[in-house]
Design an enzyme around this catalytic site. Structure first.
Site, PDB file in Angstrom:
ATOM      1  N   LYS A 134       0.851  -1.204   0.000  1.00 36.58           N
ATOM      2  CA  LYS A 134       0.000   0.000   0.000  1.00 36.58           C
ATOM      3  C   LYS A 134       0.879   1.244   0.000  1.00 36.58           C
ATOM      4  O   LYS A 134       1.882   1.302   0.722  1.00 36.58           O
ATOM      5  CB  LYS A 134      -0.918  -0.031   1.224  1.00 36.58           C
ATOM      6  CG  LYS A 134      -1.997   1.054   1.243  1.00 36.58           C
ATOM      7  CD  LYS A 134      -2.921   0.892   2.454  1.00 36.58           C
ATOM      8  CE  LYS A 134      -4.042   1.918   2.476  1.00 36.58           C
ATOM      9  NZ  LYS A 134      -4.948   1.748   3.645  1.00 36.58           N
ATOM     10  N   SER A 173      -9.935   1.757   2.448  1.00 34.18           N
ATOM     11  CA  SER A 173      -9.059   2.535   1.591  1.00 34.18           C
ATOM     12  C   SER A 173      -8.005   1.706   0.855  1.00 34.18           C
ATOM     13  O   SER A 173      -7.476   2.162  -0.151  1.00 34.18           O
ATOM     14  CB  SER A 173      -8.353   3.609   2.417  1.00 34.18           C
ATOM     15  OG  SER A 173      -7.486   2.997   3.362  1.00 34.18           O
ATOM     16  N   SER A 207     -10.123  -0.623   6.660  1.00 31.43           N
ATOM     17  CA  SER A 207      -9.504  -0.477   5.335  1.00 31.43           C
ATOM     18  C   SER A 207      -8.779  -1.694   4.792  1.00 31.43           C
ATOM     19  O   SER A 207      -8.392  -1.697   3.632  1.00 31.43           O
ATOM     20  CB  SER A 207      -8.540   0.702   5.329  1.00 31.43           C
ATOM     21  OG  SER A 207      -9.263   1.885   5.130  1.00 31.43           O
TER      22      SER A 207
HETATM   23  N1  GLN Z   1     -13.301   4.002   5.755  1.00 24.52           N
HETATM   24  C1  GLN Z   1     -12.831   4.426   7.037  1.00 24.52           C
HETATM   25  C2  GLN Z   1     -12.427   5.878   6.962  1.00 24.52           C
HETATM   26  O1  GLN Z   1     -12.654   6.452   5.968  1.00 24.52           O
HETATM   27  C3  GLN Z   1     -11.680   3.580   7.458  1.00 24.52           C
HETATM   28  C4  GLN Z   1     -10.420   3.904   6.745  1.00 24.52           C
HETATM   29  C5  GLN Z   1      -9.256   3.084   7.168  1.00 24.52           C
HETATM   30  O2  GLN Z   1      -9.402   2.044   7.814  1.00 24.52           O
HETATM   31  N2  GLN Z   1      -8.082   3.577   6.848  1.00 24.52           N
HETATM   32  O3  GLN Z   1     -11.910   6.433   7.876  1.00 24.52           O
END
Ligand code: GLN
Length: 486
Positions: free
Chosen positions: A86, A161, A185
């Site tokens: 990532k 994400s 995410s």
């Molecule tokens: N979708 C969640 C957010 O937007 C979690 C994101 C994540 O785990 N990095 O914060």
């Protein structure tokens, strides 16, 4: 029930199979890499899993693995295994953008501990994967480099994400990938892309070199096509790191040796609050089928209420933005990436941040700054922390009676591009089942368990108490083995 991909090509060997073949000298790491690069060449244009493919570096790394095998050495448990990383994990001398304009041109001076450990175990980094900017989002639509597409249906999002990492594994670009999970995410994109995703116990995997979003929530973990591959990656990247002040002492729990233990006698709780309103009927049906499969394998399965999880989303959207507003203060046009010149330092910083950050990141910074501001701190941030304590207490009560808890990972299967971008709350609701474990600091995994009414993958979430990784992996392995039959 098998899941079809929209892309060509049959499944390639797993990481475990690949490493065994390379270590034994049956296959070369260069050949393994070539097979994956072929897939990338064929399909990456349509998927956009990567911000950067590091083919030349990967070839050099693969050659050095082969040279070590030829010299009679053992390159390690991931010998010659291609891995996608990532793009919020630091890679020395290789651009790390967090899919943000603000980090354009920045090359970290060091590798994240997890990247370093993968490489020391013989893995070959093939590239940096796309994400929602600074890991804020659930679809990769908030990426400055454009969205990633779901390999099962190119008109749908891959989740986020870490959508690029999930799509890279689903598309066969790499057998394993690393992601980060602050509120879901890793697990949510794993569910939407039909692969395995694991968020370990907070503190078990080093955050050194992970670009910080919500420091008390962030945790690095693997994506893989199989539960066994995910287990190997956890053992390789996990364990104490003196460079991370929140790192737990000791090694990652020995999960690999327990993968075949089964679930006979294990107590499994189905979380009532995560099977009701807001969960699509076809997804709930798959979770109930998963519970039946676990019962058939010898587990005792019962419903259990964990009441405070209902407030998880509200608490998270105060705690995570509060931490983000502080963590992202370092992007000021002075030290990293984009700088927009202006007459004074203050104006330069404002102009740089205005130009460098996307809308969702700006929304989070404003939310977090507001929640932390004098006069509002107790009412918002302080209250959210108290809710966090309640969530932990309710989980603790449930784990007195159960070894693991099971729920949907995501309320729906993969949705179409643009479906949820107009209303941030609709996007946030994707993580309603994953967020509570981050607030508690507990581990959780998403395992594919068949498809929904639209033929797209459904993920079942397996949660466990802190350091409960062995029970979590045992459950995940049984779900994987029974997914085809139920
Ligand atoms: N979708 C969640 C957010 O937007 C979690 C994101 C994540 O785990 N990095 O914060």
């Amino acid at each position: 029930m098998s899941v079809e991909r929209a892309l060509s090509g049959s499944p390639l060997p797993s990481a475990v199979e690949t490493a065994a073949a390379v270590r034994a000298g049956h296959r070369s790491a260069v050949e393994v890499l070539g097979e994956r690069l072929e897939r990338i060449t064929a399909d990456e244009d349509r998927v956009h899993a990567f911000n950067l493919v590091t083919a030349e570096r990967a070839r050099a790394a693969a050659e050095s693995v082969d040279a070590r095998v030829a010299a009679g050495e053992d390159p390690g448990p991931l010998a010659g295994v291609p891995v996608a990383v990532k793009d919020n994990l630091c890679t020395q001398g290789v651009a790390t953008t967090c899919s943000s304009r603000i980090l354009a041109g920045w090359e970290p001076p060091y590798d994240a501990t997890v990247v370093d450990r993968l490489q020391r175990a013989g893995a070959v980094v093939v590239g940096k994967t796309n994400l929602d900017e600074f890991a804020m989002g659930s679809s990769t639509e908030h990426s400055a480099t454009g969205p990633t597409r779901n390999p099962h249906d190119l008109s749908r999002v891959p989740g986020g994400s870490s959508g690029g990492s999930a799509a890279a594994v689903a598309a066969g670009f790499a057998p394993i990938a690393l992601g980060s999970d602050t509120g879901g995410s890793i697990r949510q994109p794993a569910a939407l892309c039909g692969v395995v995703g694991v968020k370990p116990t907070y503190g078990l995997v080093s955050r050194l070199g992970l670009v910080a979003f919500g420091s008390s929530l962030d945790q690095v973990g693997p994506f893989a096509a199989t539960v066994a591959d995910a287990a190997v990656v956890c053992e390789v990247v996990g364990g104490h790191d003196p460079g991370d002040s929140t790192s737990l002492p000791g090694a990652f729990p020995s999960v690999v040796e327990h993968l075949d233990d089964g679930v006979d006698g294990l107590r499994v709780g189905l979380v009532t609050e995560m099977l009701g309103d807001g969960i699509a009927g076809d997804v709930a049906a798959r979770v109930r089928a998963a519970a039946e499969a676990l019962a058939a394998a010898g587990a005792t399965v019962e419903e259990v209420s964990v009441p405070a999880v209902a407030y998880g989303l509200s608490a998270y959207y105060l705690v995570a933005p509060a931490e983000a507003s502080s963590n992202l203060a370092r992007y000021d046009g002075v030290r990293y990436g984009v700088r927009v010149d202006a007459p004074t330092a203050g104006e330069m910083m404002e102009a740089s941040r205005t130009a460098g950050f996307g809308d969702e990141v700006k929304r989070r910074i404003m939310l977090g700054t507001y929640a932390l501001s004098a006069g509002y701190y107790d009412a918002f941030y302080g209250k959210a922390l108290r809710v966090r304590t309640l969530i932990r207490a309710d989980f603790d009560a449930a784990y007195e009676r159960f070894d693991v808890l099971v729920s949907p990972t995501s309320p729906t299967t993969a949705f179409a591009f643009g479906d949820k971008t107009a209303d941030p709350l609709q996007m946030y609701l994707n993580d309603v089942c994953t967020i509570p474990t981050n607030l508690a600091g507990h581990p959780a995994a998403s395992v594919p368990f068949g498809v929904g009414d639209d033929g797209l993958p459904v993920g079942v979430q397996v949660m466990a108490p802190a350091l409960g990784e062995v029970a979590m992996f045992r459950t995940a392995a049984v779900l994987e083995a029974s997914a085809g039959a139920s």
